[in-house]
Design a protein around this motif. Structure first.
Motif, PDB file in Angstrom:
ATOM      1  N   ARG A  22      27.780  47.254  42.444  1.00 19.60           N
ATOM      2  CA  ARG A  22      28.748  47.280  41.367  1.00 19.60           C
ATOM      3  C   ARG A  22      28.703  45.943  40.646  1.00 19.60           C
ATOM      4  N   PRO A  23      28.390  45.927  39.377  1.00 15.82           N
ATOM      5  CA  PRO A  23      28.369  44.658  38.658  1.00 15.82           C
ATOM      6  C   PRO A  23      29.773  44.077  38.553  1.00 15.82           C
ATOM      7  N   LEU A  24      29.847  42.757  38.636  1.00 14.34           N
ATOM      8  CA  LEU A  24      31.141  42.087  38.513  1.00 14.34           C
ATOM      9  C   LEU A  24      31.554  42.027  37.051  1.00 14.34           C
ATOM     10  N   MET A  39      35.064  35.229  37.102  1.00 11.84           N
ATOM     11  CA  MET A  39      35.770  33.982  36.821  1.00 11.84           C
ATOM     12  C   MET A  39      36.802  33.688  37.901  1.00 11.84           C
ATOM     13  N   LYS A  40      37.477  34.712  38.399  1.00 15.23           N
ATOM     14  CA  LYS A  40      38.449  34.518  39.477  1.00 15.23           C
ATOM     15  C   LYS A  40      37.752  34.019  40.739  1.00 15.23           C
ATOM     16  N   GLN A  41      36.591  34.585  41.055  1.00 11.93           N
ATOM     17  CA  GLN A  41      35.858  34.144  42.235  1.00 11.93           C
ATOM     18  C   GLN A  41      35.368  32.710  42.057  1.00 11.93           C
ATOM     19  N   PHE A  42      34.926  32.369  40.868  1.00 11.13           N
ATOM     20  CA  PHE A  42      34.475  31.007  40.594  1.00 11.13           C
ATOM     21  C   PHE A  42      35.622  30.016  40.745  1.00 11.13           C
ATOM     22  N   LYS A  43      36.781  30.339  40.181  1.00 13.89           N
ATOM     23  CA  LYS A  43      37.935  29.449  40.273  1.00 13.89           C
ATOM     24  C   LYS A  43      38.378  29.278  41.726  1.00 13.89           C
ATOM     25  N   PHE A  44      38.356  30.374  42.478  1.00 11.61           N
ATOM     26  CA  PHE A  44      38.731  30.302  43.893  1.00 11.61           C
ATOM     27  C   PHE A  44      37.763  29.397  44.651  1.00 11.61           C
ATOM     28  N   ALA A  45      36.470  29.573  44.413  1.00  7.94           N
ATOM     29  CA  ALA A  45      35.458  28.758  45.102  1.00  7.94           C
ATOM     30  C   ALA A  45      35.598  27.283  44.726  1.00  7.94           C
ATOM     31  N   MET A  46      35.841  26.988  43.467  1.00  8.00           N
ATOM     32  CA  MET A  46      35.996  25.601  43.029  1.00  8.00           C
ATOM     33  C   MET A  46      37.269  24.988  43.606  1.00  8.00           C
TER      34      MET A  46
END
Length: 66
Positions: free
Chosen positions: A6-8, A14-21
Motif C-alpha cells: 500500500r503506497p503511503l 509526513m507524520k512518520q517522518f515527524k515522529f522519527a525526527m
C-alpha cells in the motif's frame, strides 16, 4: 501480491517522518545531559598545567626522548 503493498499517502509519510525526527531529537538531547557534568580529573589537570614551564617563542625547546 500487488494488493499487499500500500503506497503511503503524503500525510502519513509526513507524520512518520515527524515522529522519527522527534524520536531522534529526544535521544540526542537525552544523551547530551552527561556533557555538562564536571570531570573529577579537572583539579589534577589544572595542577599539571600550573607546573608547565612555558616558553614564549619563537624558541628552541628540548623534547627529551620524543
Amino acid at each position: 501480491m500487488h494488493d499487499l503493498i500500500r503506497p503511503l499517502s503524503k500525510d502519513s509519510a509526513m507524520k512518520q517522518f515527524k515522529f522519527a525526527m522527534g524520536l531522534l531529537c529526544g535521544l540526542v538531547l537525552s544523551s547530551l545531559s552527561c556533557l555538562g557534568q564536571a570531570s573529577s580529573l579537572a583539579p589534577q589537570i589544572m595542577s599539571a598545567q600550573s607546573q608547565v614551564k612555558w616558553n614564549i617563542g619563537p624558541a628552541k625547546a628540548d623534547l627529551g626522548k620524543v
